[in-house]
Each structure stands twice: as C-alpha cells, then as structure tokens.
Design an enzyme around this catalytic site. Structure first.
Site, PDB file in Angstrom:
ATOM      1  N   LYS A  14       3.182  23.495  29.543  1.00 22.87           N
ATOM      2  CA  LYS A  14       3.295  24.850  30.094  1.00 22.87           C
ATOM      3  C   LYS A  14       4.756  25.255  30.277  1.00 22.87           C
ATOM      4  O   LYS A  14       5.140  26.371  29.944  1.00 22.87           O
ATOM      5  CB  LYS A  14       2.560  24.946  31.437  1.00 22.87           C
ATOM      6  N   ARG A  89      -3.881  27.228  40.857  1.00 24.70           N
ATOM      7  CA  ARG A  89      -4.378  25.875  40.645  1.00 24.70           C
ATOM      8  C   ARG A  89      -5.684  25.627  41.380  1.00 24.70           C
ATOM      9  O   ARG A  89      -6.235  24.523  41.293  1.00 24.70           O
ATOM     10  CB  ARG A  89      -3.342  24.883  41.166  1.00 24.70           C
ATOM     11  N   ARG A 128       8.351  11.671  30.089  1.00 29.53           N
ATOM     12  CA  ARG A 128       9.152  12.649  30.835  1.00 29.53           C
ATOM     13  C   ARG A 128       9.762  11.990  32.081  1.00 29.53           C
ATOM     14  O   ARG A 128      10.897  12.273  32.444  1.00 29.53           O
ATOM     15  CB  ARG A 128       8.267  13.839  31.238  1.00 29.53           C
ATOM     16  N   ARG A 134      11.772  12.747  37.998  1.00 27.82           N
ATOM     17  CA  ARG A 134      10.680  13.172  38.873  1.00 27.82           C
ATOM     18  C   ARG A 134       9.843  11.966  39.269  1.00 27.82           C
ATOM     19  O   ARG A 134       9.245  11.311  38.424  1.00 27.82           O
ATOM     20  CB  ARG A 134       9.796  14.205  38.148  1.00 27.82           C
ATOM     21  N   ARG A 146      -2.897  13.024  39.750  1.00 26.97           N
ATOM     22  CA  ARG A 146      -2.668  14.438  39.418  1.00 26.97           C
ATOM     23  C   ARG A 146      -3.705  14.948  38.432  1.00 26.97           C
ATOM     24  O   ARG A 146      -4.186  16.076  38.547  1.00 26.97           O
ATOM     25  CB  ARG A 146      -1.258  14.627  38.852  1.00 26.97           C
TER      26      ARG A 146
HETATM   27  P1  ADP Z   1       2.756  19.349  36.550  1.00 22.31           P
HETATM   28  O1  ADP Z   1       1.932  20.528  36.114  1.00 22.31           O
HETATM   29  O2  ADP Z   1       3.465  18.681  35.423  1.00 22.31           O
HETATM   30  O3  ADP Z   1       2.009  18.410  37.437  1.00 22.31           O
HETATM   31  P2  ADP Z   1       4.227  21.021  38.406  1.00 22.31           P
HETATM   32  O4  ADP Z   1       5.695  21.052  38.420  1.00 22.31           O
HETATM   33  O5  ADP Z   1       3.487  22.260  38.040  1.00 22.31           O
HETATM   34  O6  ADP Z   1       3.917  19.826  37.447  1.00 22.31           O
HETATM   35  O7  ADP Z   1       3.682  20.568  39.842  1.00 22.31           O
HETATM   36  C1  ADP Z   1       4.164  19.430  40.515  1.00 22.31           C
HETATM   37  C2  ADP Z   1       3.419  19.245  41.852  1.00 22.31           C
HETATM   38  O8  ADP Z   1       3.682  20.396  42.694  1.00 22.31           O
HETATM   39  C3  ADP Z   1       1.902  19.191  41.775  1.00 22.31           C
HETATM   40  O9  ADP Z   1       1.442  17.881  41.499  1.00 22.31           O
HETATM   41  C4  ADP Z   1       1.511  19.676  43.174  1.00 22.31           C
HETATM   42  O10 ADP Z   1       1.681  18.665  44.145  1.00 22.31           O
HETATM   43  C5  ADP Z   1       2.526  20.737  43.470  1.00 22.31           C
HETATM   44  N1  ADP Z   1       2.080  22.091  43.058  1.00 22.31           N
HETATM   45  C6  ADP Z   1       2.642  22.856  42.080  1.00 22.31           C
HETATM   46  N2  ADP Z   1       1.995  24.036  41.958  1.00 22.31           N
HETATM   47  C7  ADP Z   1       0.990  24.004  42.880  1.00 22.31           C
HETATM   48  C8  ADP Z   1      -0.047  24.909  43.246  1.00 22.31           C
HETATM   49  N3  ADP Z   1      -0.190  26.098  42.635  1.00 22.31           N
HETATM   50  N4  ADP Z   1      -0.904  24.559  44.234  1.00 22.31           N
HETATM   51  C9  ADP Z   1      -0.786  23.391  44.863  1.00 22.31           C
HETATM   52  N5  ADP Z   1       0.163  22.481  44.562  1.00 22.31           N
HETATM   53  C10 ADP Z   1       1.045  22.777  43.593  1.00 22.31           C
END
Ligand code: ADP
Length: 191
Positions: A14, A89, A128, A134, A146
């Site tokens: 994404k 999400r 990654r 990270r 996750r």
């Molecule tokens: P990825 O999609 O690769 O897991 P992101 O950078 O989108 O990485 O998200 C990293 C973390 O941030 C998630 O595992 C979650 O803990 C938190 N997070 C991000 N966006 C949301 C959301 N919309 N609602 C709840 N938690 C979120």
C-alpha cells in the site's frame, strides 16, 4: 474529489503504490501507520500509548486513529482528494470515515484491495524489517499477530465497501509498475 482507500494486509504494498498515486493524481497521502510513528518520534502521550500496541502487533483504538484522520481532513480543506492507506482498518473506522467525508460533502470514490498471500507477506515484512528498523517487522510472531488482526478485524471492511459497490481487488504480486497499471485502470473506470 478523488478519494481512494488502498486496502490489503500488512506488506501488501500500500505504501509503495501510494507514492506512485500521489505523484500522478496530486492526492494527499494519509497513512495512519505513518501518523502514529510520527507521534512516537515526537514522544507524545498518544505515541507512547500507541507504541505498546503497535509493538505487539495489535490495532490502536478506533477513536485515536479517527481523531487523527479528522484533524488531517480539516487541515487539507482544498485538497483534490486523499489516499487512505492503512485506514479504515475496522468497520467502525469505515463508518466514521463516511460521516466525516459526508460532512464535507464528499465520499469515498473506490476501495482498491491488493491481494497477496500470507507466505509472501511474511517474507516481504521480514525483508523490510532488516532495513526499516521497524520493530514490528523484525519479529515473526508479531508479523503473524498483525496478519491475524487483519483477518479478524480488517478483512470485514471489504464487505462494507462491497455493499456500497465501491470494492475492487487486484493482484498484489508482480512488478510495482504492473500493479500500478492495474490500479490506474480501476481509477479510470470509477473516477
Ligand atoms: P502495516 O500495514 O505494514 O502493518 P502500518 O504502518 O499501516 O503497517 O501500521 C502499523 C501499526 O500501526 C499497525 O500494526 C497498528 O498497530 C497501527 N495502526 C495503523 N493504522 C491503524 C488503524 N487504522 N487502526 C488501528 N491501528 C492502526
């Protein structure tokens, strides 16, 4: 306005495709993951709280991310449109986003889901993790948590947009360029 939701599990690509879309369509990129990591970097109370959950591979509370998105929509009133990346999400987040956009006389144009199987996701995230620093990418157990959170809480969001006839899915495996072409083809039809 052109308002895109880029959808898919962690590691689906994404963020990568968002960068391409920003350039081509002049959209504002709203990644809740990036916004949260920024809070952590700044050492805010919100960031400290979110970090514990993120490091464990769990979602942060809906009201936290909805508040962040609401602030960003207000701060970008003249935008041509937005790319929502990693948000919504949960179904509650999707409902909140609809009402936020409605209050601005706007709406989601289309959700584009990137389809990638679990084995490939785990492989990409571990790779990654080697470069990104990270913590949530470095640990296979956190990665699996996750993906589980995604399957339990996030996958149902697709149904929410299907019910509005706004859901499309494309193959997220292939070259970055070919995947971008598929996304553009969807936008050409829906926008
Ligand atoms: P990825 O999609 O690769 O897991 P992101 O950078 O989108 O990485 O998200 C990293 C973390 O941030 C998630 O595992 C979650 O803990 C938190 N997070 C991000 N966006 C949301 C959301 N919309 N609602 C709840 N938690 C979120």
């Amino acid at each position: 306005m052109l308002n895109l939701v880029l959808f898919g599990p962690p590691g689906a690509g994404k963020g990568t495709q968002s960068q391409n879309l920003i350039e081509k369509y002049g959209l504002i990129h709203l990644s809740t993951g990036d916004l949260l990591r920024n809070e952590i970097l700044q050492g805010t109370a919100l960031g400290l709280e979110a970090k514990k959950l993120m490091d464990a591979g769990m979602l942060v509370p809906d009201e936290v991310v909805i508040g962040m998105i609401s602030n960003k929509l207000d701060a970008n009133k003249d935008a041509k449109g937005f790319i929502f990346d990693g948000f919504p999400r949960t179904v509650a987040q999707a409902e909140a986003l609809d009402s936020l956009l409605k209050s601005k006389n706007s709406a989601i144009t289309v959700m584009i889901a990137l389809e990638v199987n679990d084995d490939e996701l785990e492989h990409r995230l571990l790779l990654r993790g080697k470069g990104s620093g990270r913590a949530d990418d470095a640990n296979p157990e956190v990665i699996r948590k996750r993906i589980k959170e995604y399957n339990d809480k996030t996958a149902p969001v697709a149904g929410y947009y299907k019910a509005q006839n706004k859901f499309t899915s494309i193959n997220g495996i292939g070259s970055i360029h070919d995947i971008f072409d598929s996304i553009n083809a969807v936008i050409a039809v829906k926008a």
